[in-house]
Scaffold this active site. Structure first.
Site, mmCIF file in Angstrom:
data_model
loop_
_atom_site.group_PDB
_atom_site.id
_atom_site.type_symbol
_atom_site.label_atom_id
_atom_site.label_comp_id
_atom_site.label_asym_id
_atom_site.label_seq_id
_atom_site.Cartn_x
_atom_site.Cartn_y
_atom_site.Cartn_z
ATOM 1 N N GLU A 240 20.085 50.608 16.616
ATOM 2 C CA GLU A 240 19.509 49.625 17.542
ATOM 3 C C GLU A 240 18.150 49.984 18.127
ATOM 4 O OE1 GLU A 240 22.445 48.548 20.530
ATOM 5 O OE2 GLU A 240 23.619 47.411 19.077
ATOM 6 N N GLU A 349 28.649 46.170 14.072
ATOM 7 C CA GLU A 349 29.194 46.203 15.439
ATOM 8 C C GLU A 349 29.537 44.790 15.839
ATOM 9 O OE1 GLU A 349 27.165 47.943 18.748
ATOM 10 O OE2 GLU A 349 26.742 49.819 17.700
#
Ligand SMILES: *[C@@H]1O[C@H](CO)[C@@H](O)[C@H](O)[C@H]1NC(C)=O
Ligand SMILES: *[C@@H]1O[C@H](CO)[C@@H](O)[C@H](O)[C@H]1NC(C)=O
Ligand SMILES: *[C@@H]1O[C@H](CO)[C@@H](O)[C@H](O)[C@H]1NC(C)=O
Ligand SMILES: *[C@@H]1O[C@H](CO)[C@@H](O)[C@H](O)[C@H]1NC(C)=O
Ligand SMILES: *[C@@H]1O[C@H](CO)[C@@H](O)[C@H](O)[C@H]1NC(C)=O
Ligand SMILES: *[C@@H]1O[C@H](CO)[C@@H](O)[C@H](O)[C@H]1NC(C)=O
Ligand SMILES: *[C@@H]1O[C@H](CO)[C@@H](O)[C@H](O)[C@H]1NC(C)=O
Ligand SMILES: *[C@@H]1O[C@H](CO)[C@@H](O)[C@H](O)[C@H]1NC(C)=O
Ligand SMILES: *[C@@H]1O[C@H](CO)[C@@H](O)[C@H](O)[C@H]1NC(C)=O
Ligand SMILES: *[C@@H]1O[C@H](CO)[C@@H](O)[C@H](O)[C@H]1NC(C)=O
Ligand SMILES: *[C@@H]1O[C@H](CO)[C@@H](O)[C@H](O)[C@H]1NC(C)=O
Ligand SMILES: *[C@@H]1O[C@H](CO)[C@@H](O)[C@H](O)[C@H]1NC(C)=O
Length: 493
Positions: A240, A349
């Site tokens: 991320e 995720e």
């Protein structure tokens, strides 16, 4: 005998780390096309998902890299005797700073030893997963001179790889924190009010590369391969990176250099995983794209694009009907399906959360959008709160509606991520208290299908029992409502 094994261990460790990444600089003379057709242990996909590894995974979140909302008790134990919560730890960085290295190591060691053990891995296998994603911070491999962190997590990464191999599960090693923080989230190890500091110095970038080279050298070595076979499924170079706040040219450059290094430093051709950096589906299509040159038999860089999907980090998404949530999933999956023409991709995720109510989910000291508490108080959409959070982790108070919505939301994601891409990885396997983010509890409460293919509501992307009218929006009961219902029940019967 013991000293012989110690010696052997020492030799293996020293060998694996003797090349600490400094002997070979990032190699600009390597033409990347020489790594454009590697052969990979699981076969490649490029749009053909039938002959490749299909991810059905779960993350071991909050273990080798602390996250306050996953283990709040560890963090509450850093509140000083004065009771002044402003001085408590808010991430692993301040955890080590507040406690000092010795005490931090003691507590971390205890956490590493107890939060996951072999029986968890056996359970994960029995639930039907085929891989796990293990987040770990750079400091497990090397640190900046003034870092307060303590090392030691790497040993547990090796331990879990050993268990995973034993139970025939694969692993994807995920560098979840890089120096300076790639996103400023607490889950990078360092909470910087959601502002990345990673690209602020070349020292940060260089150390990130050195750490990856250590990972490639060790976990991609032929020695490791001869012991663990294809257990190491992939290596994610950084989790991320906050693209919208970073220089994307430099992110792409980092990605490309990391890829080259992987092929130079590893003996094996592991899948190299790139998070989408919060860019829309399709953004990475031109990146390391060697498709199209040969119909049927395509060139293969063996990379994978990792997308993360949540619908609780904006007030607008939170204030959605369940049918809007389910539609969002279908649309999201469709975008990734198109991307499969250029690269394999997974949703690496996702969760079952329909609220942002889990305490500290939004960072320590932060409230929730759901209740409109600090710092989410002055947004127009939150002039009215959406609901009460108090009972979010108290299963006895969950309404039938909340349970049904959650099961539908999970089933739709399984349905879409199974059929439109290379699979999925749920975040996360367990937490101290959360329900919405905790696979183990969701499975126990029969909200997460067991087996994964079992469906109560969603069939081929369609909700077979759609909601109607006002009940289509989630309205968790607050404690007062629960109390009133109980009193009413007592009164009536
Ligand atoms: C690792 O590399 C750094 C420089 O990049 C060097 O200072 C250090 O001595 C090296 N460590 C080992 C164990 O080789
Ligand atoms: C770069 O790679 C080439 C080819 O693999 C090799 O000959 C050369 O020594 C490398 N250069 C550096 C600086 O590592
Ligand atoms: C790399 O090699 C390919 C094919 O051999 C060639 O077409 C390309 O121009 C080379 N790229 C660079 C930057 O040298
Ligand atoms: C990696 O890919 C290269 C290029 O196809 C191939 O020569 C090599 O054997 C592969 N290595 C392994 C360990 O599969
Ligand atoms: C996809 O892979 C399968 C299994 O290897 C193969 O039978 C099939 O022909 C492939 N499909 C296409 C479109 O290449
Ligand atoms: C942690 O401390 C806060 C503030 O004192 C408290 O509200 C919360 O209930 C505690 N959490 C846990 C899990 O003990
Ligand atoms: C609590 O700690 C903060 C940060 O150190 C400090 O600014 C504040 O004055 C303290 N509050 C009290 C009541 O001591
Ligand atoms: C990094 O640079 C940005 C932009 O200049 C700045 O906002 C941020 O505070 C810096 N972060 C750190 C940790 O220095
Ligand atoms: C991003 O980084 C590149 C390469 O370092 C640089 O040329 C460019 O000016 C940067 N862009 C911005 C908007 O700072
Ligand atoms: C990547 O390759 C595929 C197959 O040739 C092609 O359809 C796609 O447009 C390419 N993407 C980009 C952006 O180059
Ligand atoms: C890629 O490698 C395979 C063998 O693994 C070979 O059959 C194919 O021709 C190669 N494709 C290209 C475009 O070089
Ligand atoms: C939620 O959305 C509805 C319309 O769909 C709107 O009437 C309502 O005000 C919104 N609630 C909040 C708290 O923003």
């Amino acid at each position: 005998m013991i000293s012989f094994w110690c010696l052997l261990l020492w030799i293996t460790t020293t060998l694996a780390f003797s090349n600490n990444g400094s002997s070979v600089q990032s190699n600009s003379t390597v033409n990347i096309t020489s790594f454009s057709n590697v052969s990979s242990p699981f076969g490649y996909t490029n749009g053909n998902t039938s002959n490749s590894f299909h991810y059905r995974g779960v993350a071991l979140g909050g273990w080798l890299l602390l996250e306050p909302w996953i283990t709040p008790l560890l963090f509450n134990a850093t509140i000083p005797a004065s009771g002044n919560t402003s001085e408590m730890a808010v991430d692993e960085y301040t955890f080590c700073q507040v406690l000092g290295k010795d005490e931090a190591l003691k507590r971390l060691h205890n956490h590493w030893t107890t939060f996951y053990n072999e029986s968890d891995i056996q359970d994960i296998k029995n639930y039907g997963f085929n891989m796990v994603r293990v987040p770990i911070g750079y400091w497990a491999f090397e640190m900046l001179p003034d870092d307060p962190y303590v090392p030691g997590a790497r040993e547990y990464l090796d331990k879990v790889i050993n268990w995973l191999h034993k139970y025939d599960l694969k692993v994807w090693i995920d560098v979840h924190g890089v120096p300076g923080s790639q996103n400023g989230f607490d889950n990078s190890g360092r909470f910087l009010n959601n502002t990345p500091g990673w690209q602020n110095s070349t020292e940060n970038i260089d150390l990130s590369h050195r750490v990856l080279r250590k990972i490639y050298t060790r976990y991609g070595s032929s020695e490791f391969y001869s012991q663990y076979g294809d257990t190491i499924l992939g290596i994610e170079v950084v989790n991320e990176p906050m693209g919208p706040k970073l220089n994307m040219t430099q992110v792409a450059d980092f990605y490309e250099k990391s890829y080259k290094d992987a092929r130079v430093y590893s003996d094996t051709n592991n899948t190299i995983v790139f998070h989408d950096a919060f860019q829309p589906a399709g953004y990475w299509d031109p990146f390391l794209n060697s498709t199209g040159s040969e119909p049927g038999r395509l060139k293969n860089y063996n990379i994978l694009i990792d997308h993360h999907h949540y619908e609780v980090f904006s007030a607008g998404e939170l204030n959605s009907t369940i049918s809007t949530h389910l539609n969002n999933i279908r649309n999201y999956a469709m975008g990734i399906q198109r991307e499969e023409q250029s690269h394999p991709a997974v949703v690496g995720e996702w969760s079952a959360a329909l609220t942002d109510c889990t305490p500290w989910l939004n960072s320590v000291h932060f409230g929730t959008r759901w209740e409109g508490t600090f710092p989410y108080t002055n947004k127009p959409i939150n002039n009215k709160y959406l609901g009460k959070c108090a009972n979010i982790n108290n299963w006895d108070t969950w309404s039938k509606q909340h349970k049904r919505f959650t099961r539908k939301y999970i089933e739709m994601q399984l349905d879409q991520y199974e059929s439109k891409m290379n699979g999925w990885i749920f975040w996360t396997y367990k937490t101290e208290n959360s329900i919405e983010w905790d696979f183990k509890k969701l499975a126990k409460y029969e909200l997460f299908p067991q087996p994964f293919s079992k469906r109560q509501y969603i069939v081929d992307g369609v909700d077979t029992k759609p909601e109607t009218g006002a009940s289509a929006r989630l309205t968790p009961k607050d404690s007062v409502t629960v109390l009133m219902v109980m009193l009413l029940a007592v009164f009536l019967f």
